[in-house]
Write a protein that holds these residues in place. Structure first.
Motif, PDB file in Angstrom:
ATOM      1  N   UNK A 109      -8.094  12.763  10.045  1.00 23.52           N
ATOM      2  CA  UNK A 109      -8.207  13.966   9.225  1.00 23.52           C
ATOM      3  C   UNK A 109      -7.694  13.697   7.809  1.00 23.52           C
ATOM      4  N   UNK A 110      -8.430  14.199   6.818  1.00 23.02           N
ATOM      5  CA  UNK A 110      -8.063  14.065   5.412  1.00 23.02           C
ATOM      6  C   UNK A 110      -7.438  15.365   4.916  1.00 23.02           C
ATOM      7  N   UNK A 111      -6.316  15.246   4.218  1.00 28.34           N
ATOM      8  CA  UNK A 111      -5.640  16.401   3.628  1.00 28.34           C
ATOM      9  C   UNK A 111      -5.570  16.223   2.117  1.00 28.34           C
ATOM     10  N   UNK A 112      -5.797  17.310   1.385  1.00 27.96           N
ATOM     11  CA  UNK A 112      -5.691  17.266  -0.073  1.00 27.96           C
ATOM     12  C   UNK A 112      -4.245  17.583  -0.465  1.00 27.96           C
ATOM     13  N   UNK A 113      -3.623  16.664  -1.182  1.00 25.39           N
ATOM     14  CA  UNK A 113      -2.225  16.804  -1.590  1.00 25.39           C
ATOM     15  C   UNK A 113      -2.157  16.910  -3.111  1.00 25.39           C
ATOM     16  N   UNK A 114      -1.522  17.946  -3.617  1.00 25.35           N
ATOM     17  CA  UNK A 114      -1.462  18.172  -5.058  1.00 25.35           C
ATOM     18  C   UNK A 114      -0.649  17.084  -5.758  1.00 25.35           C
ATOM     19  N   UNK A 115      -1.187  16.619  -6.906  1.00 29.96           N
ATOM     20  CA  UNK A 115      -0.447  15.717  -7.785  1.00 29.96           C
ATOM     21  C   UNK A 115      -0.617  16.220  -9.216  1.00 29.96           C
TER      22      UNK A 115
ATOM     23  N   UNK B  48       0.849  -1.197   0.000  1.00 26.52           N
ATOM     24  CA  UNK B  48       0.000   0.000   0.000  1.00 26.52           C
ATOM     25  C   UNK B  48       0.881   1.242   0.000  1.00 26.52           C
ATOM     26  N   UNK B  49       0.779   2.048  -1.069  1.00 24.33           N
ATOM     27  CA  UNK B  49       1.546   3.286  -1.081  1.00 24.33           C
ATOM     28  C   UNK B  49       0.718   4.420  -0.471  1.00 24.33           C
ATOM     29  N   UNK B  50       1.327   5.588  -0.388  1.00 20.35           N
ATOM     30  CA  UNK B  50       0.711   6.726   0.316  1.00 20.35           C
ATOM     31  C   UNK B  50      -0.660   7.070  -0.247  1.00 20.35           C
ATOM     32  N   UNK B  51      -0.800   7.036  -1.579  1.00 15.66           N
ATOM     33  CA  UNK B  51      -2.057   7.453  -2.199  1.00 15.66           C
ATOM     34  C   UNK B  51      -3.183   6.456  -1.969  1.00 15.66           C
ATOM     35  N   UNK B  52      -2.839   5.221  -1.545  1.00 19.59           N
ATOM     36  CA  UNK B  52      -3.860   4.185  -1.382  1.00 19.59           C
ATOM     37  C   UNK B  52      -4.215   3.929   0.078  1.00 19.59           C
TER      38      UNK B  52
ATOM     39  N   UNK C  79      -0.934   4.038  11.626  1.00 21.43           N
ATOM     40  CA  UNK C  79      -2.002   3.372  12.380  1.00 21.43           C
ATOM     41  C   UNK C  79      -2.817   2.464  11.460  1.00 21.43           C
ATOM     42  N   UNK C  80      -3.146   2.963  10.272  1.00 21.45           N
ATOM     43  CA  UNK C  80      -3.919   2.158   9.318  1.00 21.45           C
ATOM     44  C   UNK C  80      -3.134   0.920   8.906  1.00 21.45           C
ATOM     45  N   UNK C  81      -1.861   1.081   8.617  1.00 18.18           N
ATOM     46  CA  UNK C  81      -1.049  -0.077   8.231  1.00 18.18           C
ATOM     47  C   UNK C  81      -0.968  -1.092   9.361  1.00 18.18           C
ATOM     48  N   UNK C  82      -0.804  -0.596  10.578  1.00 19.88           N
ATOM     49  CA  UNK C  82      -0.726  -1.506  11.730  1.00 19.88           C
ATOM     50  C   UNK C  82      -2.032  -2.282  11.893  1.00 19.88           C
ATOM     51  N   UNK C  83      -3.141  -1.561  11.826  1.00 22.65           N
ATOM     52  CA  UNK C  83      -4.443  -2.213  12.012  1.00 22.65           C
ATOM     53  C   UNK C  83      -4.738  -3.189  10.875  1.00 22.65           C
ATOM     54  N   UNK C  84      -4.390  -2.808   9.648  1.00 16.02           N
ATOM     55  CA  UNK C  84      -4.646  -3.682   8.504  1.00 16.02           C
ATOM     56  C   UNK C  84      -3.788  -4.943   8.574  1.00 16.02           C
ATOM     57  N   UNK C  85      -2.533  -4.768   8.969  1.00 16.09           N
ATOM     58  CA  UNK C  85      -1.638  -5.922   9.082  1.00 16.09           C
ATOM     59  C   UNK C  85      -2.152  -6.893  10.143  1.00 16.09           C
ATOM     60  N   UNK C  86      -2.526  -6.353  11.303  1.00 15.10           N
ATOM     61  CA  UNK C  86      -3.059  -7.197  12.372  1.00 15.10           C
ATOM     62  C   UNK C  86      -4.326  -7.913  11.908  1.00 15.10           C
TER      63      UNK C  86
ATOM     64  N   UNK D 101      -0.764  19.858  -9.596  1.00 18.14           N
ATOM     65  CA  UNK D 101      -1.917  20.492  -8.983  1.00 18.14           C
ATOM     66  C   UNK D 101      -3.185  20.324  -9.800  1.00 18.14           C
ATOM     67  N   UNK D 102      -3.096  19.611 -10.928  1.00 22.87           N
ATOM     68  CA  UNK D 102      -4.295  19.360 -11.728  1.00 22.87           C
ATOM     69  C   UNK D 102      -5.265  18.464 -10.973  1.00 22.87           C
ATOM     70  N   UNK D 103      -4.720  17.580 -10.143  1.00 21.91           N
ATOM     71  CA  UNK D 103      -5.529  16.667  -9.340  1.00 21.91           C
ATOM     72  C   UNK D 103      -5.039  16.696  -7.902  1.00 21.91           C
ATOM     73  N   UNK D 104      -5.831  16.082  -7.025  1.00 19.75           N
ATOM     74  CA  UNK D 104      -5.446  15.944  -5.626  1.00 19.75           C
ATOM     75  C   UNK D 104      -5.494  14.473  -5.227  1.00 19.75           C
ATOM     76  N   UNK D 105      -4.603  14.100  -4.322  1.00 20.46           N
ATOM     77  CA  UNK D 105      -4.747  12.862  -3.571  1.00 20.46           C
ATOM     78  C   UNK D 105      -5.360  13.218  -2.221  1.00 20.46           C
ATOM     79  N   UNK D 106      -6.206  12.345  -1.718  1.00 20.09           N
ATOM     80  CA  UNK D 106      -6.845  12.565  -0.420  1.00 20.09           C
ATOM     81  C   UNK D 106      -6.140  11.660   0.581  1.00 20.09           C
ATOM     82  N   UNK D 107      -5.253  12.252   1.378  1.00 23.53           N
ATOM     83  CA  UNK D 107      -4.296  11.480   2.158  1.00 23.53           C
ATOM     84  C   UNK D 107      -4.457  11.719   3.659  1.00 23.53           C
ATOM     85  N   UNK D 108      -3.843  10.829   4.424  1.00 22.51           N
ATOM     86  CA  UNK D 108      -3.831  10.910   5.874  1.00 22.51           C
ATOM     87  C   UNK D 108      -2.498  11.465   6.349  1.00 22.51           C
ATOM     88  N   UNK D 109      -2.437  11.819   7.609  1.00 23.08           N
ATOM     89  CA  UNK D 109      -1.170  12.225   8.202  1.00 23.08           C
ATOM     90  C   UNK D 109      -0.243  11.018   8.277  1.00 23.08           C
ATOM     91  N   UNK D 110       1.051  11.264   8.410  1.00 25.68           N
ATOM     92  CA  UNK D 110       2.023  10.179   8.522  1.00 25.68           C
ATOM     93  C   UNK D 110       1.705   9.286   9.713  1.00 25.68           C
TER      94      UNK D 110
END
Length: 674
Positions: free
Chosen positions: A78-84, A53-57, A101-108, A87-96
């Motif tokens: 919290x969701x943050x819009x990150x330019x890609x 899973x990369x940052x955008x996913x 936390x998501x990776x930990x929970x998904x792995x478990x 800046x024509x598009x945005x990724x909707x990303x989480x904080x680091x």
């Protein structure tokens, strides 16, 4: 950020399962591990899962995990819009921190399994999930198109007979015959809808196989510039794409797979071309003349309805350059690539630097002795990470083992695409202050200009020739397949002087300089205003489409129907190119409208439906008013979006959600019924 209170209600509605419960949906898991795509059980560990899973996913994974567990921690991130893409598009990303936390929970979760998979959410429940994904409340008209893109239903855009009523008798259904013209992605979508309903049809295709423009265009490096997980049908689930941006052959393989799986290819007739279509009032049918391209033999064919899926990119744009027939070397258009020509070590010219030319040029540069790139108008070019990257096995494993992750991964690509529309809207107040178009458009312009300066630092003399003078998205954005890198090679030359004429040996530019070539490649794109070419449609009272369109080019109601031409439905017709989503999705939506119209006629024993002239004219007035708010008709940078009359005749002015609302189903009151 969406409050946790709303999320708690959602969790209560869904009844999320406890760990350890198992049902048949996800029962293939054994201790959380499934053998898939060549992945062995002992290869699956924390590192394997985390690297899938990369940052955008991450946000998509969060949503899938939340659907499965109802974990309230996942709903308050919290969701943050990150330019890609400049800046024509945005990724909707989480904080680091939240990503971890998501990776930990998904792995478990994945290593602990197996788990029960809850049923898909209702539309109202899915709306709450979409709010969580985007970090904001989505508009009412965003809900249904978004729900379709989430692909929860087996056939999200399927057409059915009227509920709570028996379907018409078989002899009534089979009495209405449909001809589909074109076996590209739109024609396939329409054929599958008709097949599901048992309505007889045939697909007429002038090429030797299915695929449409993807069969026709076989030039080197031909591939999509839209993520494969967006550029696909929504009724075909979890297809295993080899690459994130499908190469041309992979797209053809996909279309072959779909046509075979849904049993429609047997209804295709190849190497045949419809050359004329005349409406017969007495029988309420289209009388078609079909020519066999191999034998030249013509046959007559009758149809109650015609669905034109000929597409927008079907007539090559051959340049009108003096002397073009005098050239003695190899010359061909990109749609007619001559694979017998070994171009390695040749002196090559490429005329055109749009999407096709820019995609092709790096390959030519690597192989050629010398390459001259003839550019009339520079394009805004954006970079895409992983443009030629393969899809890793662990991502496919995640799609197979994390329920609903594939759905949200695909939805994320769709949701990103919606951001493009805002860049195309003029902001009069901003322009009055000296800005160009709107603040965000200017931001994209600055980012893409900086990209050109960065890429071309070694050849700064080319920068003024490569920076467009028009705003981004007046023309189609071009994806960087290595175009700027090719210009840095010692064997390439960018030619921006206009072409005076072509000679026996090469090309003379307006400065009088002649360059000699062994091969000239014509990358001028398509004549997009030539709708339905070469078919001559003759409607009611002998009226021709050229008569209807004599004022300012091709027009239609909703992109699909024209007055005086009953039971004729166009997919990818005039002003039909979308501002968001993917062409596959729109092909499904257009096919749904056309086939639903056929179903309505069958159920209501109607012989024809012809859009009312006043409905058509009112739509044109509204369409023209909306187009004036947008940027395409700007005189600088005019492209294939604008026809020979100076009118924007390709793009629809409506946003994805606005237009989707108009075409969910046909409105019989829009038509004269007989």
């Amino acid at each position: 950020m969406v409050s946790g209170a709303e999320d708690t209600v959602l969790g209560g509605e869904r009844g999320y399962p406890a760990d350890g419960e198992v049902n048949g949906v996800n029962g293939g898991l054994q201790n959380g591990i499934q053998h898939a795509n060549g992945v062995k059980a002992d290869e699956v560990d924390e590192a394997f899962i985390r690297s899938a899973v990369d940052k955008s996913a991450i946000n998509a994974l969060r949503m899938a995990l939340y659907q499965m567990t109802g974990d309230p921690d996942l709903a308050t991130m919290k969701i943050t819009k990150e330019k890609i893409r400049g800046g024509a598009l945005y990724d909707y990303v989480l904080s680091t921190e939240d990503e971890q936390i998501v990776k930990d929970k998904a792995t478990e979760y994945l290593l602990k399994g197996p788990h029960t998979t809850p049923p898909p959410p209702s539309v109202s429940e899915a709306r709450k999930l979409m709010n969580l994904f985007g970090g904001r409340m989505i508009a009412d008209n965003d809900v249904l198109p978004g729900y379709e893109e989430l692909c929860y239903d087996e056939f999200p855009r399927g057409v059915d007979w009227t509920k709570d009523a028996p379907p018409p008798p078989k002899e009534i259904i089979t009495s209405h015959k449909v001809v589909i013209i074109g076996a590209g992605l739109s024609g396939i979508a329409a054929a599958i809808q008709l097949k599901r309903l048992g309505i007889p049809y045939v697909v007429i295709e002038r090429q030797e196989n299915l695929g449409g423009t993807w069969l026709w265009n076989s030039y080197p490096e031909c591939r999509v510039d839209t993520l494969s997980y967006l550029f696909q049908y929504k009724f075909e689930k979890n297809y295993k794409w080899p690459e994130f941006f499908a190469a041309r052959q992979d797209t053809l393989n996909y279309l072959e797979h779909v046509a075979a799986k849904y049993g429609v290819k047997e209804d295709f007739q190849f190497n045949k071309e419809v050359v004329a279509a005349v409406w017969d009032e007495a029988s309420s049918s289209w009388q078609l003349k079909v020519k066999n391209k191999k034998t030249g033999v013509e046959e007559d064919l009758a149809a109650n309805s015609v669905i034109s899926a000929a597409g927008l990119f079907s007539v090559p744009n051959l340049p009108d350059i003096p002397g073009i027939t005098d050239y003695k070397g190899h010359m061909f258009h990109t749609t007619e690539w001559d694979h017998s020509v070994d171009y390695k070590g040749l002196r090559i010219a490429v005329i055109g630097t749009g999407s096709t030319g820019a995609q092709l040029i790096p390959n030519m540069a690597r192989a050629a002795k010398s390459l001259a790139i003839y550019q009339r108008t520079p394009n805004w070019i954006v970079t895409i990470d992983g443009y030629r990257a393969p899809v890793p096995s662990n991502l496919n494993w995640m799609f197979d083992n994390m329920p609903y992750y594939w759905n949200w991964y695909c939805y994320a690509a769709y949701f990103r695409s919606l951001d493009l529309a805002a860049i195309q809207v003029r902001d009069p107040a901003y322009e009055a202050k000296g800005g160009c178009i709107n603040e965000r458009n200017d931001g994209v312009r600055e980012a893409l200009t900086n990209y050109i300066h960065k890429k071309m630092a070694a050849k700064p003399e080319l920068i003024p020739k490569l920076v467009p003078k028009y705003a981004p998205l007046i023309r189609r954005l071009v994806m960087d397949n290595g175009f700027y890198d090719a210009l840095l090679q010692d064997n390439t030359e960018l030619v921006t002087d206009g072409i005076e004429k072509i000679t026996e040996k090469g090309i003379i530019t307006k400065d009088g300089k002649e360059r000699e070539f062994d091969l000239i490649v014509l990358a001028g794109g398509f004549k997009t205003s030539k709708y339905f070419f070469p078919i001559n449609y003759v409607g009611r009272k002998g009226r021709k489409l050229d008569d209807l369109w004599s004022k300012d080019g091709a027009r239609s109601y909703l992109g699909m129907v024209m007055p005086g031409f009953p039971n004729l439905f166009s997919l990818y017709g005039p002003n039909h190119q979308p501002r968001g989503g993917s062409l596959y999705s729109w092909a499904e939506i257009w096919a749904r409208y056309a086939v639903a119209s056929v179903v309505w006629m069958i159920e209501n024993k109607a012989k024809s439906m012809d859009v009312r002239p006043e409905v058509y004219e009112d739509y044109q007035s509204r369409l023209d008013a909306e187009v004036k708010k947008l940027i395409w008709e700007s005189p600088e940078g005019a492209s294939y979006y604008v026809n020979e009359y100076g009118r924007s005749g390709v793009n629809m002015p409506w946003t994805t959600s606005e237009y989707h609302e108009m075409v969910i189903k046909p409105n019989p009151e829009d038509f004269n019924i007989s």
